[in-house]
Scaffold this motif. Sequence first.
Motif, mmCIF file in Angstrom:
data_model
loop_
_atom_site.group_PDB
_atom_site.id
_atom_site.type_symbol
_atom_site.label_atom_id
_atom_site.label_comp_id
_atom_site.label_asym_id
_atom_site.label_seq_id
_atom_site.Cartn_x
_atom_site.Cartn_y
_atom_site.Cartn_z
ATOM 1 N N HIS A 205 0.876 -1.174 0.000
ATOM 2 C CA HIS A 205 0.000 0.000 0.000
ATOM 3 C C HIS A 205 0.908 1.217 0.000
ATOM 4 N N ARG A 206 0.412 2.361 -0.414
ATOM 5 C CA ARG A 206 1.267 3.550 -0.438
ATOM 6 C C ARG A 206 1.805 3.902 0.952
ATOM 7 N N SER A 207 1.136 3.402 1.990
ATOM 8 C CA SER A 207 1.554 3.724 3.360
ATOM 9 C C SER A 207 2.229 2.576 4.098
ATOM 10 N N GLY A 224 -12.286 -5.200 -0.583
ATOM 11 C CA GLY A 224 -10.881 -4.975 -0.276
ATOM 12 C C GLY A 224 -10.189 -6.202 0.280
ATOM 13 N N PRO A 238 -4.276 -2.901 5.095
ATOM 14 C CA PRO A 238 -4.916 -2.912 3.771
ATOM 15 C C PRO A 238 -3.904 -3.119 2.649
ATOM 16 N N SER A 240 -3.476 -2.533 -1.454
ATOM 17 C CA SER A 240 -4.068 -1.860 -2.610
ATOM 18 C C SER A 240 -4.392 -2.895 -3.681
ATOM 19 N N ARG A 241 -5.387 -2.638 -4.481
ATOM 20 C CA ARG A 241 -5.855 -3.609 -5.475
ATOM 21 C C ARG A 241 -4.744 -4.031 -6.427
ATOM 22 N N ARG A 242 -3.929 -3.085 -6.839
ATOM 23 C CA ARG A 242 -2.887 -3.413 -7.818
ATOM 24 C C ARG A 242 -1.741 -4.218 -7.222
ATOM 25 N N GLN A 243 -1.680 -4.319 -5.880
ATOM 26 C CA GLN A 243 -0.608 -5.072 -5.244
ATOM 27 C C GLN A 243 -1.033 -6.461 -4.789
#
Length: 262
Positions: A205-207, A224, A238, A240-243
């Motif tokens: 995730h970006r975070s 999710g 969480p 992300s969908r692309r990961q």
Amino acid sequence: MVESKEQEGSGVMRVLAVDDEQPALDELLYLLRAEPAVTELHGAADATGALRILRAHGADAVFLDINMPGLDGMELAGVLAEFVNPPAIVFVTAHEDHAVAAFDLGAVDYLLKPVRRQRLAAAVRRIAERRARTEPDPGSEPGGSHEVIPVELGGVTTLVHRSQVNWVEAEGDYARLHTDTGSHLVRIPLSALQERWRDDFLRVHRSYLVALGRVTGLRTVGSGTLVCLRGAQRVELPVSRRQVRELKQRLVHGPHPSPDRR
């Protein structure tokens, strides 16, 4: 300046101390001389003298002052990192603001002057433990899961081992390392750790950056996905969908980078 003492077995540790201030060098040599693991001890007052000793005798560890005339400690450490068998580096300095740079250079420890006997003994012990772990696999890359990150808190430097980190959280230009014993804020962007630790961590995730070896499973919640991590406390983060796809692939094939990420 060269000193040596007899020791049987394979636990021989050759140490070089470098400091341009003679009283500080004498004190460091005095403390190192008292360590049983240190069986050969050298001293140098500058980078030129240090390199001369290294060419003649070699060293398993270098205790290195940072602020020196000519080639300073950071620059010398960069030179030593290019050696075929680079020595372990322990920085010894009166300044706290070089810890992040020390991390970037892969330092084993970071001691603040005046050096306390207990802290120096811990540094020697850490070097010996790392050597014991890496000796069976001399072809392995430097750093790896034994890499440490110096963390500053209240004037005290604590070293967090990469292998202790369960997950990392982005906090602006900083990153928070989460371990079983707590969390530590370091002045390192998450993107830098993502690249440096790509062998056994994945940015889900970006975070968030997670240790693949700590993942126990994935859970679907609505549309999710959450990744479940083991540790002192159960954590779900969480994804992300692309990961999601890459995370599943990495979990199936092991904590190693995909070929296209080399």
